[in-house]
Design an enzyme around this catalytic site. Sequence first.
Site, PDB file in Angstrom:
ATOM      1  N   GLU A   1     -12.367   3.114  -1.289  1.00 15.30           N
ATOM      2  CA  GLU A   1     -12.016   4.241  -2.166  1.00 15.30           C
ATOM      3  C   GLU A   1     -11.670   3.774  -3.575  1.00 15.30           C
ATOM      4  OE1 GLU A   1      -8.982   6.392  -0.067  1.00 15.30           O
ATOM      5  OE2 GLU A   1     -10.413   7.124   1.432  1.00 15.30           O
ATOM      6  N   VAL A   2     -11.035   2.621  -3.687  1.00 18.54           N
ATOM      7  CA  VAL A   2     -10.675   2.085  -5.009  1.00 18.54           C
ATOM      8  C   VAL A   2     -11.635   0.937  -5.322  1.00 18.54           C
ATOM      9  CG1 VAL A   2      -8.882   0.980  -6.381  1.00 18.54           C
ATOM     10  CG2 VAL A   2      -8.246   2.749  -4.727  1.00 18.54           C
TER      11      VAL A   2
ATOM     12  N   HIS B   1     -10.091  -5.533  -3.301  1.00 14.19           N
ATOM     13  CA  HIS B   1      -8.745  -5.687  -2.749  1.00 14.19           C
ATOM     14  C   HIS B   1      -8.820  -6.073  -1.283  1.00 14.19           C
ATOM     15  CE1 HIS B   1      -9.946  -1.434  -2.446  1.00 14.19           C
ATOM     16  NE2 HIS B   1      -9.304  -1.418  -1.288  1.00 14.19           N
ATOM     17  N   MET B   2      -7.895  -6.925  -0.903  1.00 16.01           N
ATOM     18  CA  MET B   2      -7.803  -7.405   0.474  1.00 16.01           C
ATOM     19  C   MET B   2      -6.587  -6.747   1.111  1.00 16.01           C
ATOM     20  SD  MET B   2      -7.196 -11.395   1.494  1.00 16.01           S
ATOM     21  CE  MET B   2      -8.821 -11.936   1.085  1.00 16.01           C
ATOM     22  N   HIS B   3      -6.816  -5.887   2.122  1.00 14.52           N
ATOM     23  CA  HIS B   3      -5.689  -5.322   2.864  1.00 14.52           C
ATOM     24  C   HIS B   3      -5.153  -6.384   3.818  1.00 14.52           C
ATOM     25  CE1 HIS B   3      -6.504  -0.924   2.105  1.00 14.52           C
ATOM     26  NE2 HIS B   3      -7.728  -1.357   1.933  1.00 14.52           N
TER      27      HIS B   3
ATOM     28  N   ASN C   1     -12.691  -3.516   2.636  1.00 12.85           N
ATOM     29  CA  ASN C   1     -13.634  -2.398   2.621  1.00 12.85           C
ATOM     30  C   ASN C   1     -14.564  -2.537   1.415  1.00 12.85           C
ATOM     31  OD1 ASN C   1     -12.396  -1.201   4.876  1.00 12.85           O
ATOM     32  ND2 ASN C   1     -10.891  -0.163   3.591  1.00 12.85           N
TER      33      ASN C   1
ATOM     34  N   ASP D   1       0.851  -1.193   0.000  1.00 13.47           N
ATOM     35  CA  ASP D   1       0.000   0.000   0.000  1.00 13.47           C
ATOM     36  C   ASP D   1       0.886   1.242   0.000  1.00 13.47           C
ATOM     37  OD1 ASP D   1      -3.223   0.517   1.003  1.00 13.47           O
ATOM     38  OD2 ASP D   1      -1.826   2.192   0.985  1.00 13.47           O
ATOM     39  N   ILE D   2       0.515   2.222  -0.807  1.00 14.97           N
ATOM     40  CA  ILE D   2       1.309   3.445  -0.948  1.00 14.97           C
ATOM     41  C   ILE D   2       1.248   4.312   0.324  1.00 14.97           C
ATOM     42  CG2 ILE D   2      -0.415   4.985  -1.998  1.00 14.97           C
ATOM     43  CD1 ILE D   2       1.724   5.517  -4.220  1.00 14.97           C
TER      44      ILE D   2
HETATM   45  P1  AMP Z   1      -9.700   1.314   0.176  1.00 11.93           P
HETATM   46  O1  AMP Z   1      -9.957   2.529   1.017  1.00 11.93           O
HETATM   47  O2  AMP Z   1      -9.996   0.007   0.893  1.00 11.93           O
HETATM   48  O3  AMP Z   1     -10.363   1.398  -1.169  1.00 11.93           O
HETATM   49  O4  AMP Z   1      -8.144   1.251  -0.020  1.00 11.93           O
HETATM   50  C1  AMP Z   1      -7.477   1.716  -1.132  1.00 11.93           C
HETATM   51  C2  AMP Z   1      -6.028   1.674  -0.773  1.00 11.93           C
HETATM   52  O5  AMP Z   1      -5.274   1.770  -1.960  1.00 11.93           O
HETATM   53  C3  AMP Z   1      -5.569   2.808   0.139  1.00 11.93           C
HETATM   54  O6  AMP Z   1      -5.041   2.259   1.345  1.00 11.93           O
HETATM   55  C4  AMP Z   1      -4.496   3.525  -0.687  1.00 11.93           C
HETATM   56  O7  AMP Z   1      -3.397   3.951   0.089  1.00 11.93           O
HETATM   57  C5  AMP Z   1      -4.086   2.471  -1.685  1.00 11.93           C
HETATM   58  N1  AMP Z   1      -3.588   2.952  -2.961  1.00 11.93           N
HETATM   59  C6  AMP Z   1      -4.174   3.865  -3.777  1.00 11.93           C
HETATM   60  N2  AMP Z   1      -3.428   4.050  -4.873  1.00 11.93           N
HETATM   61  C7  AMP Z   1      -2.340   3.236  -4.747  1.00 11.93           C
HETATM   62  C8  AMP Z   1      -1.208   2.965  -5.562  1.00 11.93           C
HETATM   63  N3  AMP Z   1      -1.006   3.591  -6.737  1.00 11.93           N
HETATM   64  N4  AMP Z   1      -0.285   2.082  -5.116  1.00 11.93           N
HETATM   65  C9  AMP Z   1      -0.470   1.449  -3.926  1.00 11.93           C
HETATM   66  N5  AMP Z   1      -1.519   1.653  -3.132  1.00 11.93           N
HETATM   67  C10 AMP Z   1      -2.456   2.525  -3.523  1.00 11.93           C
END
Ligand code: AMP
Length: 119
Positions: A101-102, A106-108, A93, A33-34
């Site tokens: 947000e994305v 995706h699984m954190h 999420n 994660d960035i």
């Molecule tokens: P969510 O809030 O569960 O949708 O998490 C999206 C995650 O993606 C966040 O923790 C961001 O920091 C991460 N993220 C967004 N853009 C990038 C990227 N280009 N590279 C790595 N992580 C990213």
Amino acid sequence: MSHPEHCIFCKIAAGAIPSRKVHEDDELFAFHDIHPWAPVHFMIIPKMHIPSMAQAGPEHAALLGRMLVLAPRLALEQGCAAYPEGGFRIVLNTGAAGGQEVHHLHMHVMGGPRPWLKG
Ligand code: AMP
Ligand code: ZN
């Protein structure tokens, strides 16, 4: 909601946007994660564009199972201490109310010594 052509995680999985890769196989991609919340914080995504867990159906059961089973192996490789003293947190999420947000499933996977920034 992102169409696959404009989806940042589809681009990351395809290598079109750079990332710090943790794992790749035919179906899955994992990267750091960035903006990490924890000393270890990476994400496991399917290469296939599925917007969220809200769109997951029985046809995705095997794929989701592979994501879950991959998490403990990668967590240890990335420096999480072993269960039961160690371990990790998995977060999926889903939707705006779930903090997503994305909009590519995706699984954190988070772990490492506390305190963490969040969680
Ligand atoms: P969510 O809030 O569960 O949708 O998490 C999206 C995650 O993606 C966040 O923790 C961001 O920091 C991460 N993220 C967004 N853009 C990038 C990227 N280009 N590279 C790595 N992580 C990213
Ligand atoms: Zn996507």
